[in-house]
Design a protein around this motif. Structure first.
Motif, PDB file in Angstrom:
ATOM      1  N   GLY A  79       0.808  -1.210   0.000  1.00  0.00           N
ATOM      2  CA  GLY A  79       0.000   0.000   0.000  1.00  0.00           C
ATOM      3  C   GLY A  79       0.839   1.257   0.000  1.00  0.00           C
ATOM      4  N   TYR A  80       0.168   2.363  -0.284  1.00  0.00           N
ATOM      5  CA  TYR A  80       0.796   3.682  -0.163  1.00  0.00           C
ATOM      6  C   TYR A  80       0.514   4.165   1.251  1.00  0.00           C
ATOM      7  CZ  TYR A  80       1.112   3.618  -5.274  1.00  0.00           C
ATOM      8  OH  TYR A  80       1.392   3.297  -6.574  1.00  0.00           O
ATOM      9  N   VAL A  81       1.366   3.771   2.168  1.00  0.00           N
ATOM     10  CA  VAL A  81       1.146   4.079   3.585  1.00  0.00           C
ATOM     11  C   VAL A  81       1.380   5.562   3.828  1.00  0.00           C
ATOM     12  CG1 VAL A  81       1.904   3.635   5.936  1.00  0.00           C
ATOM     13  CG2 VAL A  81       1.789   1.750   4.289  1.00  0.00           C
ATOM     14  N   THR A  82       0.329   6.240   4.311  1.00  0.00           N
ATOM     15  CA  THR A  82       0.445   7.671   4.556  1.00  0.00           C
ATOM     16  C   THR A  82       0.396   8.009   6.042  1.00  0.00           C
ATOM     17  OG1 THR A  82      -1.953   7.921   4.328  1.00  0.00           O
ATOM     18  CG2 THR A  82      -0.605   8.244   2.352  1.00  0.00           C
ATOM     19  N   SER A  83      -0.002   7.043   6.838  1.00  0.00           N
ATOM     20  CA  SER A  83      -0.125   7.296   8.270  1.00  0.00           C
ATOM     21  C   SER A  83       0.761   6.334   9.038  1.00  0.00           C
ATOM     22  CB  SER A  83      -1.590   7.187   8.703  1.00  0.00           C
ATOM     23  OG  SER A  83      -1.715   7.372  10.091  1.00  0.00           O
ATOM     24  N   SER A  84       0.201   5.239   9.469  1.00  0.00           N
ATOM     25  CA  SER A  84       0.962   4.301  10.288  1.00  0.00           C
ATOM     26  C   SER A  84       1.091   2.949   9.598  1.00  0.00           C
ATOM     27  CB  SER A  84       0.276   4.109  11.637  1.00  0.00           C
ATOM     28  OG  SER A  84       0.879   3.058  12.354  1.00  0.00           O
ATOM     29  N   VAL A  85       2.294   2.444   9.537  1.00  0.00           N
ATOM     30  CA  VAL A  85       2.531   1.132   8.918  1.00  0.00           C
ATOM     31  C   VAL A  85       1.897   0.012   9.730  1.00  0.00           C
ATOM     32  CG1 VAL A  85       4.680   1.846   7.839  1.00  0.00           C
ATOM     33  CG2 VAL A  85       4.737   0.789  10.109  1.00  0.00           C
ATOM     34  N   TYR A  86       1.503   0.309  10.963  1.00  0.00           N
ATOM     35  CA  TYR A  86       0.958  -0.706  11.853  1.00  0.00           C
ATOM     36  C   TYR A  86      -0.527  -0.999  11.575  1.00  0.00           C
ATOM     37  CZ  TYR A  86       5.176   0.603  14.399  1.00  0.00           C
ATOM     38  OH  TYR A  86       6.472   0.877  14.728  1.00  0.00           O
ATOM     39  N   ASN A  87      -1.161  -0.115  10.817  1.00  0.00           N
ATOM     40  CA  ASN A  87      -2.600  -0.239  10.593  1.00  0.00           C
ATOM     41  C   ASN A  87      -2.914  -1.025   9.328  1.00  0.00           C
ATOM     42  OD1 ASN A  87      -3.086   1.316  12.845  1.00  0.00           O
ATOM     43  ND2 ASN A  87      -3.265   3.221  11.691  1.00  0.00           N
ATOM     44  N   THR A  88      -3.757  -2.033   9.449  1.00  0.00           N
ATOM     45  CA  THR A  88      -4.139  -2.819   8.279  1.00  0.00           C
ATOM     46  C   THR A  88      -4.846  -1.962   7.231  1.00  0.00           C
ATOM     47  OG1 THR A  88      -6.207  -3.458   9.376  1.00  0.00           O
ATOM     48  CG2 THR A  88      -4.339  -4.965   9.606  1.00  0.00           C
ATOM     49  N   SER A  89      -5.521  -0.910   7.655  1.00  0.00           N
ATOM     50  CA  SER A  89      -6.271  -0.071   6.719  1.00  0.00           C
ATOM     51  C   SER A  89      -5.377   0.704   5.768  1.00  0.00           C
ATOM     52  CB  SER A  89      -7.165   0.909   7.487  1.00  0.00           C
ATOM     53  OG  SER A  89      -6.376   1.740   8.314  1.00  0.00           O
ATOM     54  N   GLU A  90      -4.092   0.777   6.056  1.00  0.00           N
ATOM     55  CA  GLU A  90      -3.155   1.495   5.194  1.00  0.00           C
ATOM     56  C   GLU A  90      -2.747   0.679   3.972  1.00  0.00           C
ATOM     57  OE1 GLU A  90      -1.808   4.585   5.395  1.00  0.00           O
ATOM     58  OE2 GLU A  90      -3.037   5.092   7.128  1.00  0.00           O
ATOM     59  N   TYR A  91      -3.087  -0.582   3.970  1.00  0.00           N
ATOM     60  CA  TYR A  91      -2.645  -1.473   2.899  1.00  0.00           C
ATOM     61  C   TYR A  91      -3.828  -1.830   2.001  1.00  0.00           C
ATOM     62  CZ  TYR A  91       1.449  -1.839   5.858  1.00  0.00           C
ATOM     63  OH  TYR A  91       2.560  -1.546   6.609  1.00  0.00           O
ATOM     64  N   LYS A  92      -3.660  -1.614   0.729  1.00  0.00           N
ATOM     65  CA  LYS A  92      -4.755  -1.837  -0.221  1.00  0.00           C
ATOM     66  C   LYS A  92      -4.802  -3.264  -0.735  1.00  0.00           C
ATOM     67  CE  LYS A  92      -6.700   0.107  -4.476  1.00  0.00           C
ATOM     68  NZ  LYS A  92      -6.551   1.155  -5.523  1.00  0.00           N
ATOM     69  N   TYR A  93      -3.643  -3.880  -0.867  1.00  0.00           N
ATOM     70  CA  TYR A  93      -3.580  -5.212  -1.475  1.00  0.00           C
ATOM     71  C   TYR A  93      -3.058  -6.230  -0.467  1.00  0.00           C
ATOM     72  CZ  TYR A  93      -3.830  -2.297  -5.620  1.00  0.00           C
ATOM     73  OH  TYR A  93      -4.220  -1.367  -6.558  1.00  0.00           O
ATOM     74  N   TRP A  94      -3.651  -7.415  -0.493  1.00  0.00           N
ATOM     75  CA  TRP A  94      -3.298  -8.474   0.452  1.00  0.00           C
ATOM     76  C   TRP A  94      -3.093  -9.797  -0.264  1.00  0.00           C
ATOM     77  CZ3 TRP A  94      -2.673  -7.847   5.736  1.00  0.00           C
ATOM     78  CH2 TRP A  94      -3.013  -6.581   6.233  1.00  0.00           C
ATOM     79  N   GLY A  95      -2.116 -10.544   0.212  1.00  0.00           N
ATOM     80  CA  GLY A  95      -1.912 -11.900  -0.271  1.00  0.00           C
ATOM     81  C   GLY A  95      -2.830 -12.860   0.457  1.00  0.00           C
ATOM     82  N   GLN A  96      -2.759 -14.131   0.065  1.00  0.00           N
ATOM     83  CA  GLN A  96      -3.701 -15.107   0.587  1.00  0.00           C
ATOM     84  C   GLN A  96      -3.275 -15.710   1.926  1.00  0.00           C
ATOM     85  OE1 GLN A  96      -1.235 -15.832  -1.248  1.00  0.00           O
ATOM     86  NE2 GLN A  96      -0.535 -17.884  -0.735  1.00  0.00           N
ATOM     87  N   GLY A  97      -2.056 -15.488   2.335  1.00  0.00           N
ATOM     88  CA  GLY A  97      -1.575 -16.007   3.610  1.00  0.00           C
ATOM     89  C   GLY A  97      -0.847 -17.326   3.483  1.00  0.00           C
ATOM     90  N   THR A  98       0.111 -17.521   4.354  1.00  0.00           N
ATOM     91  CA  THR A  98       0.849 -18.780   4.418  1.00  0.00           C
ATOM     92  C   THR A  98       0.984 -19.168   5.893  1.00  0.00           C
ATOM     93  OG1 THR A  98       2.878 -19.921   3.693  1.00  0.00           O
ATOM     94  CG2 THR A  98       3.126 -17.622   4.398  1.00  0.00           C
ATOM     95  N   LEU A  99       0.743 -20.442   6.184  1.00  0.00           N
ATOM     96  CA  LEU A  99       0.695 -20.901   7.571  1.00  0.00           C
ATOM     97  C   LEU A  99       2.079 -21.249   8.088  1.00  0.00           C
ATOM     98  CD1 LEU A  99      -0.918 -21.809  10.080  1.00  0.00           C
ATOM     99  CD2 LEU A  99      -1.168 -24.054   8.961  1.00  0.00           C
ATOM    100  N   VAL A 100       2.394 -20.679   9.241  1.00  0.00           N
ATOM    101  CA  VAL A 100       3.619 -21.004   9.962  1.00  0.00           C
ATOM    102  C   VAL A 100       3.241 -21.667  11.281  1.00  0.00           C
ATOM    103  CG1 VAL A 100       5.641 -20.066  11.136  1.00  0.00           C
ATOM    104  CG2 VAL A 100       4.941 -19.130   8.920  1.00  0.00           C
ATOM    105  N   THR A 101       3.759 -22.861  11.499  1.00  0.00           N
ATOM    106  CA  THR A 101       3.493 -23.591  12.729  1.00  0.00           C
ATOM    107  C   THR A 101       4.819 -23.896  13.415  1.00  0.00           C
ATOM    108  OG1 THR A 101       1.526 -24.613  11.756  1.00  0.00           O
ATOM    109  CG2 THR A 101       2.401 -25.600  13.768  1.00  0.00           C
ATOM    110  N   VAL A 102       4.950 -23.449  14.660  1.00  0.00           N
ATOM    111  CA  VAL A 102       6.172 -23.664  15.417  1.00  0.00           C
ATOM    112  C   VAL A 102       5.857 -24.603  16.568  1.00  0.00           C
ATOM    113  CG1 VAL A 102       8.087 -22.600  16.638  1.00  0.00           C
ATOM    114  CG2 VAL A 102       6.932 -21.340  14.810  1.00  0.00           C
ATOM    115  N   SER A 103       6.506 -25.749  16.560  1.00  0.00           N
ATOM    116  CA  SER A 103       6.255 -26.740  17.609  1.00  0.00           C
ATOM    117  C   SER A 103       7.249 -26.567  18.750  1.00  0.00           C
ATOM    118  CB  SER A 103       6.366 -28.144  17.032  1.00  0.00           C
ATOM    119  OG  SER A 103       7.672 -28.389  16.553  1.00  0.00           O
ATOM    120  N   SER A 104       6.799 -26.894  19.942  1.00  0.00           N
ATOM    121  CA  SER A 104       7.660 -26.725  21.116  1.00  0.00           C
ATOM    122  C   SER A 104       8.443 -27.987  21.416  1.00  0.00           C
ATOM    123  CB  SER A 104       6.809 -26.365  22.335  1.00  0.00           C
ATOM    124  OG  SER A 104       5.815 -27.341  22.550  1.00  0.00           O
TER     125      SER A 104
END
Length: 123
Positions: free
Chosen positions: A98-123
């Motif tokens: 996205g063209y972040v104009t305010s805070s990089v921490y806010n999801t609303s600043e990003y226009k495009y999103w990928g589909q996600g990838t799962l990360v699983t960390v076992s103890s």
């Protein structure tokens, strides 16, 4: 812009993974890029971001010193190197642009999103 995240998987605590996010389109280099994650039953949270120029990076306190975000504009790809992984890092990881104009921490600043990838960390 279409984003395709990859690189997730199952890893033991203390291990490493590198996530990649490949973008289509010729305007990739003009976007700030971010990584967010969402654990089961929790809200999506900020992980890391990098400016369009690559000169500035931002990290959540929980990953600072363990994760590194980088970008390769020649390959239209942003990376998230994750070291010293902990079980609490388990989540679906999403890349965003996205063209972040305010805070990089806010999801609303990003226009495009990928589909996600799962990360699983076992103890």
């Amino acid at each position: 812009v279409q984003l395709q995240a990859s690189g997730g998987g199952l890893v033991q605590a203390g291990g490493s993974l590198r996530l990649s996010c490949a973008a289509s389109g010729r305007t990739f280099s003009t976007y700030a890029m971010g990584w967010f994650r969402q654990a089961p039953g929790k809200e999506r949270e900020f992980v890391a971001a990098i400016s369009w120029s690559g000169s500035r990076t931002h990290y959540a306190d929980s990953v600072k010193g363990r994760f590194t975000i980088s970008r390769d504009d020649a390959k239209n790809t942003v990376y998230l190197q994750m070291n010293s992984l902990k079980p609490e890092d388990t989540a679906v990881y999403y890349c965003a642009a996205g063209y972040v104009t305010s805070s990089v921490y806010n999801t609303s600043e990003y226009k495009y999103w990928g589909q996600g990838t799962l990360v699983t960390v076992s103890s």
